[in-house]
Every structure is written in structure tokens, then in C-alpha cells.
Enzyme design. Structure first.
Site, PDB file in Angstrom:
ATOM      1  N   ASP A  19       0.882  -1.161   0.000  1.00  0.00           N
ATOM      2  CA  ASP A  19       0.000   0.000   0.000  1.00  0.00           C
ATOM      3  C   ASP A  19       0.922   1.213   0.000  1.00  0.00           C
ATOM      4  OD1 ASP A  19      -1.679   2.118   0.518  1.00  0.00           O
ATOM      5  OD2 ASP A  19      -2.396   1.383   2.461  1.00  0.00           O
ATOM      6  N   LYS A  46       2.766  11.291  -3.354  1.00  0.00           N
ATOM      7  CA  LYS A  46       1.713  10.616  -4.113  1.00  0.00           C
ATOM      8  C   LYS A  46       0.748  11.614  -4.758  1.00  0.00           C
ATOM      9  CE  LYS A  46      -1.780   6.993  -3.370  1.00  0.00           C
ATOM     10  NZ  LYS A  46      -2.287   6.050  -2.358  1.00  0.00           N
ATOM     11  N   GLU A  58      -7.260   0.579  -4.592  1.00  0.00           N
ATOM     12  CA  GLU A  58      -7.276   0.476  -3.129  1.00  0.00           C
ATOM     13  C   GLU A  58      -8.602  -0.076  -2.596  1.00  0.00           C
ATOM     14  OE1 GLU A  58      -6.068   4.428  -2.072  1.00  0.00           O
ATOM     15  OE2 GLU A  58      -4.030   4.076  -2.800  1.00  0.00           O
ATOM     16  N   ASP A  73     -13.127   5.337   2.819  1.00  0.00           N
ATOM     17  CA  ASP A  73     -11.700   5.405   3.167  1.00  0.00           C
ATOM     18  C   ASP A  73     -11.351   6.815   3.633  1.00  0.00           C
ATOM     19  OD1 ASP A  73      -8.946   5.557   3.219  1.00  0.00           O
ATOM     20  OD2 ASP A  73      -8.634   4.551   1.300  1.00  0.00           O
TER      21      ASP A  73
END
Ligand code: AMP
Length: 616
Positions: free
Chosen positions: A23, A87, A187, A211
Site C-alpha cells: 500500500d 503521491k 485500493e 476510506d
């Protein structure tokens, strides 16, 4: 017999060595594997017991790096050399991130173009791919240290909304870190897999994944059907998360204690660190008491809930929007999965559960659930788990060579796999008994620019006039990414099939190059395709006319034959010159001169037929 899985993207055969799940998060990253003894996914922990590695890289003046917690400690003292949230920059141009440039304490280099961003540290420039590769390298080293073996293969997760460029950037970061990235997984899909929701026995389901991390919120609606996870809708806020809760607490205390105007960076930092401590404490307690800068601070669960209500409300609006986009009611959602550290907050959990009207899946560690799912996916790829599904898309289009060397695409690139497609073809010549089936992979219009995967002959087609046989060609890409091609002549039932062999697989570089080529050559390709099509049609016209002249010579005048032959020569010349417009014009002219004869022959044939009837 064991099955060998071949990834059509890389052409690699998956052997039994470990494939890790990673991850690669905005705030934290981690590695997980499926334990060979218990068959359960676990997050890898260093001796310190921690699985999470903060996604932060620090560069010293010589370009040496440290990653994770030691880098985090330098965030305040050396902001310009300590890179967090790389990211957020993946696959982005400076223009893309301009609106949020205040978010980055380091220098995101503006070259005034649409080119991909770079981060400037001293006189060096780093791409987000390189920055991410440092984090992945650290994860690889940790995993090797814990597992005591070489780790070179990985499955990496990305947000469901990541586009092709961002996914490719993630793959490249993996490669730079010395990892063969076997698959990029969404994800939310990974989270669902971690909870075993990909089990084949569960049948068709709709899953909502909520999330809420430190700085981002993602809501996804997934549908699991026919063995494939499909993202139906995504929503969220890329600047909303647990950090906002910390800030809300810090602002509240600052107001109460008169520390509001504090210019002092370290005091502000201390406030925020204590605020996060309070937030975490309140996930399991009703009251928090602490000290900031010698001043007593406290917070009740009730007051905390009041402070974060606007944040929770915002996420609920996103849930509503995601459902609306999916065209669904909350009652149609079969399972709700909680991901991200901030879903530990009781108010968050309760609000989500109330909104969907059901219990949520929250038994797994919400910080680890995505990596655990990546490990489950890795385990499937390793061939160890056949009860679960494999999910992927085809990296390049798959198709057949048709007349004139044109690529006829049956399965376009980015199609979900497993996948099946079929199309009917016919013969060009009278009595043709065989047909060559050539399978290609690539995005260009002409097969010569694509990669040949396989070729076989369908033989034994019974003699029929051209155009009469019906050859059905079927492409089947199975869940392991293996392509099976079969061809059947439907009138006779003659059939043949082939499984595409691994040595034809492409490396990622080749895939990338082929995609780039297809973009660069798109215009040329359209021109060439038009020329090839015009030529093919012209050749057919010439062929039919020649046959016609031969067969019905006695019904035509000499000058008619001469004119037709002259037009045929003209068309031959146009073909030689490779001029599409001239070819089309000459084809039309030939058609015009030969049509009256053809009609005459037809009439005669009809008359013959009528006469025949009368006699009988
Ligand atoms: P993630 O980005 O998924 O790693 O989530 C990190 C966020 O989760 C940070 O904002 C943390 O403060 C928050 N977090 C971690 N543990 C807890 C907890 N026990 N209660 C509330 N929030 C937490």
C-alpha cells in the site's frame, strides 16, 4: 498438474517465490504478505513492532536519503529537504497542482509548461516517480529484512480514480526500486479482497468502501459480478481527513488558552501533536487531559464530536453523491468496508453505519487493510489461492490481421479480464480451404507495427464460393491473463484453437513504447488505414471485373471490353501510385462502366430462368 500463470503485460511466468502486497499511501505505506502456514494476510513489522512507514523522504546536502520515521522528525526543522505526500504529485503537471501549492512546504518546480512536475531540493530535481521509488525501496529492504529473502515482485495499490498516467508512474516507481510490479490494484478493491469479499461463492454483490485517511477521503462503490470487481463510482475529497480533525482540536484549544496568535512554529506543532494524541485517545475513552506549553488542556468525547461534525458531514455528502452517480439506494449496498486510520473515530463509524443502515466491516486494522488486500491479490497471482478472483485489465489491444495487413481489434486495451469477444470473417477466394489467423497485440492500425502473438491455420474449410464461409474467431482472455484464440467455420463445424505462448509477452517498457507510438502515429495510421482499405476494395473490384469479362465475353461488344480494360488499367496504375483519392475515383469509374453490363447479364440470366420455367 499445476497451472502456470502468465501475465500478458510482462510475459513473466509467476513462480513460487514471495510476491508482496504494497500500500503506497499518501501519508503512510506498508508491506503485507499471505503467510504460507496460516494462509492469512499479515502486515510485515520491523523489530520496533510498527508496520507503517511514513511516506516521507529526507534528502541531505549530498543527496543521501532517509525514509519514514527518521525523515518525519526532520519535517519541521528542514521543510525544504523533507518530502511528504509525493503521491499527490504522481502523474501531475505543475498546472494540476497549482491550486494546492500552499500545501507543499518544499519546492514544487514550476517550469511554466504542462510537463510533469518535479520537486527541487537544492540544485537537484526529483520526479514524483523517483520520490515514490525511495519509499518503495525502503519497503523492499524492510520486507527482505523481515522475511530474510530476496523480494523482487510486488502488487501495488492505487486510488480507484488514478488515471493511466498515474498508474504507469506507480509502476515505474516500482521498477526504479527494483520491483517487478505484477499488478496495480485499486485500493477499495484491495480492501474488499482483504475481507474475503472476492470469494467466488459470494456471487454478485455491491460494496461501498469508505476510506478516511490522514489527508484524503475516498468513497467508492464497487460491483462484483461475473468474477470481476468493477468500480461503479468514486467520490471524495483529496484534502479532507484526520489532519483536519487535529486542526479543529488545536484551533479550539488555542482559542481557549490564548495561544491562538502563537507565531511560534514549535508551539503550533506541539498543539497539533497533542491534538492528534487527544483524538486517538478519544477513540477508546470519553475524556482526554494533557499539557501544552505548560498549560492544562482537556477534551471530552462530546465536545470532540461537535468539533468534527462538519468534517463527518462532508464525507456523508460524498457518500450520497457516489451513490447517486452509481444510480443506487443505500438499501442496494450489500457490504460497507471501512478503510483508513480515521475510521477508528466512533462518530465516523456510527455515522457511516447509520447512513447505510447496516453494520460495517471494521474488524481488520483500517491502516493495514489495503496492504492486506494487496497481499491477497499477490497470493492469487502466485497461484496459491484459487477460491478468489483475479482482477485486471488488458494492457494493450488484442486483435487479428485482416485484409491488407490491417489490425482488427477484438478486445480493446484496458478491457476487464476475464474477457471474451468474437467476430465473423469470410474467405476472399472461391474454394479457399484454409484461413490464416494471425493474432496481434498493440494500438497501431497496421499489424506490422504491432506485436505478433500467435498464428495458426484453420484448415479443411469445404469448397465454397468466396464470401460464403462463416469463420467465427473467438478471443478468450482468462483470469490469469492467458489468451486463447479459436476459429470455427460455422457452416461445416471445422474448428481450431490455440493458447498464446508466454514467450510473446511484452516487458512494461515495450508496452509503454507501443502506447507512445500509437499516440505519435495516430494521424499517419488513419491515412494508411484509408489507403489500405481503398486498395483492398479496388483489388476486389478488379478481381470481380476480370472474372466477369472472362465468363460473359460473348455478351459484350469489343469496344465495351476495350473500355473496361482501359479503366481496369487506370485503376491498376492508381494502386501503384498509392494515392487513396485516385484509387477511389478509379474504382468508382470502373464500377460505373461495368454496371450496365452486369445488369444486362443479370437480365439475361433472369430471362433464361423464366424461359426454363415455361418449358417445364
Ligand atoms: P491513514 O492515512 O489511513 O494512515 O490514516 C492516518 C490518520 O488516521 C491520521 O489522521 C491519524 O491521526 C488517524 N488515526 C490513527 N489512529 C487513530 C485512532 N485510534 N483514532 C482516530 N484517528 C486515528
Amino acid at each position: 498438474m499445476g497451472k502456470i500463470a502468465i501475465n500478458i503485460a510482462t510475459g513473466t511466468i509467476q513462480t513460487k517465490d514471495v510476491i508482496v502486497g504494497i500500500d503506497l499511501g499518501t501519508t503512510n505505506s506498508l508491506v503485507a504478505i499471505v503467510r504460507s502456514d496460516t494462509r492469512q494476510p499479515i502486515a510485515l513489522r520491523e523489530i520496533d513492532g510498527f508496520s507503517l512507514v511514513p511516506s516521507i523522504v529526507h534528502f541531505d546536502a549530498f543527496g543521501n536519503t532517509v525514509v519514514g520515521n527518521p525523515a518525519r522528525e526532520l519535517l519541521i526543522s528542514q521543510p525544504e529537504r523533507t518530502i511528504y505526500s509525493a503521491k499527490r504529485l504522481m502523474g501531475k503537471s505543475y498546472k494540476d497542482v497549482y491550486d494546492h501549492k500552499g500545501f507543499f512546504a518544499y519546492k514544487v518546480y514550476d517550469d511554466g509548461t504542462d510537463a510533469l512536475v518535479k520537486v527541487q531540493i537544492g540544485d537537484r530535481f526529483y520526479s514524483p516517480i523517483e520520490l515514490s521509488s525511495f519509499i518503495l525501496k525502503e519497503l523492499k529492504t524492510r520486507a527482505e529484512h523481515v522475511l530474510k529473502m530476496n523480494v523482487s515482485k510486488a502488487v501495488i495499490t492505487v486510488p480507484a480514480y488514478f488515471n493511466d498516467a498515474q498508474r504507469q508512474a506507480t509502476r515505474d516507481a516500482g521498477r526504479l526500486a527494483g520491483l517487478d510490479v505484477l499488478r496495480i490494484v485499486n485500493e477499495p478493491t484491495a480492501a474488499a479482497l482483504a475481507y474475503g469479499l472476492g470469494d467466488k461463492s459470494r456471487g454478485e454483490q455491491t460494496i461501498a468502501v469508505y476510506d478516511l485517511g490522514g489527508g484524503t477521503f475516498d468513497m467508492s462503490v464497487l460491483r462484483l459480478s461475473d468474477g470481476i470487481f468493477e468500480v461503479i463510482s468514486t467520490n471524495g475529497d483529496t484534502y479532507l481527513g484526520g489532519d483536519d480533525m487535529d486542526n479543529a482540536i488545536a484551533a479550539y484549544w488555542a482559542g481557549l488558552t490564548g495561544m491562538a496568535s502563537a507565531e511560534n512554529i514549535s508551539l503550533r506543532q506541539e498543539l497539533r501533536v497533542t491534538a492528534e494524541k487527544a483524538k486517538k485517545h478519544l477513540s477508546t475513552h470519553n475524556e482526554f487531559n494533557g499539557v501544552v506549553n505548560g498549560v492544562q488542556v482537556s477534551l471530552s468525547r462530546e465536545k470532540f464530536n461537535e468539533l468534527i461534525q462538519p468534517i463527518v458531514d462532508k464525507t456523508m455528502l460524498c457518500c450520497r453523491a457516489a451513490l447517486k452517480d452509481a444510480g443506487m439506494q443505500t438499501t442496494e449496498i450489500d457490504a460497507v468496508v471501512m478503510v483508513g486510520g480515521s475510521t477508528r473515530v466512533p462518530l465516523v463509524k456510527d455515522s457511516v453505519s447509520r447512513f447505510f443502515g447496516k453494520e460495517v466491516f471494521d474488524q481488520l486494522n483500517p491502516d493495514e487493510v489495503v496492504a492486506l488486500g494487496a497481499a491477497v491479490q499477490a497470493d492469487i497471482l502466485a497461484g496459491n489461492n484459487t477460491d478468489m478472483l483475479l482482477l485486471d485489465v488488458t494492457p494493450l489491444s488484442l486483435g487479428l490481421e485482416t485484409m491488407g495487413g490491417l489490425m482488427d481489434v477484438l478486445i480493446p486495451r484496458n478491457s476487464k479480464i476475464p474477457n471474451k469477444a468474437g467476430r465473423q470473417y469470410t474467405t476472399q477466394k472461391d474454394g479457399q480451404s484454409g484461413m490464416r489467423i494471425s493474432v496481434f497485440q498493440g494500438e497501431r492500425d497496421l499489424v506490422k507495427d504491432n506485436r505478433k502473438l500467435a498464428e495458426f491455420n484453420l484448415t479443411g474449410i469445404p469448397g465454397m464460393p468466396a464470401g460464403l464461409p462463416k469463420v467465427e474467431v473467438t478471443f478468450l482472455v482468462d483470469a490469469d491473463g492467458i489468451l486463447k484464440v479459436s476459429a470455427t467455420e460455422l457452416r461445416s463445424g471445422v474448428a481450431q484453437s490455440i493458447e498464446v505462448k508466454p514467450q510473446y509477452g511484452l516487458t512494461d517498457e515495450e508496452v509503454e513504447k507501443m502506447l507512445m507510438d500509437s499516440l505519435t502515429h495516430a494521424k499517419d495510421d488513419i491515412k494508411i488505414r484509408a489507403l489500405v482499405e481503398a486498395t483492398t476494395e479496388a483489388r476486389q473490384m478488379l478481381d470481380t471485373t476480370a472474372k466477369f469479362l472472362h465468363k460473359h465475353r460473348e455478351m459484350l461488344e469489343d469496344d465495351e471490353v476495350a473500355t473496361t480494360t482501359a479503366f481496369m488499367n487506370k485503376l491498376e496504375k492508381a494502386i501503384e501510385m498509392q494515392d487513396k483519392d485516385k484509387i477511389q475515383q478509379a474504382t468508382e469509374s470502373l464500377n460505373d462502366v461495368s454496371r450496365p453490363f452486369a445488369e444486362r447479364v443479370m437480365d439475361a440470366a433472369l430471362k433464361d430462368a423464366m424461359r426454363g420455367k415455361k418449358i417445364v
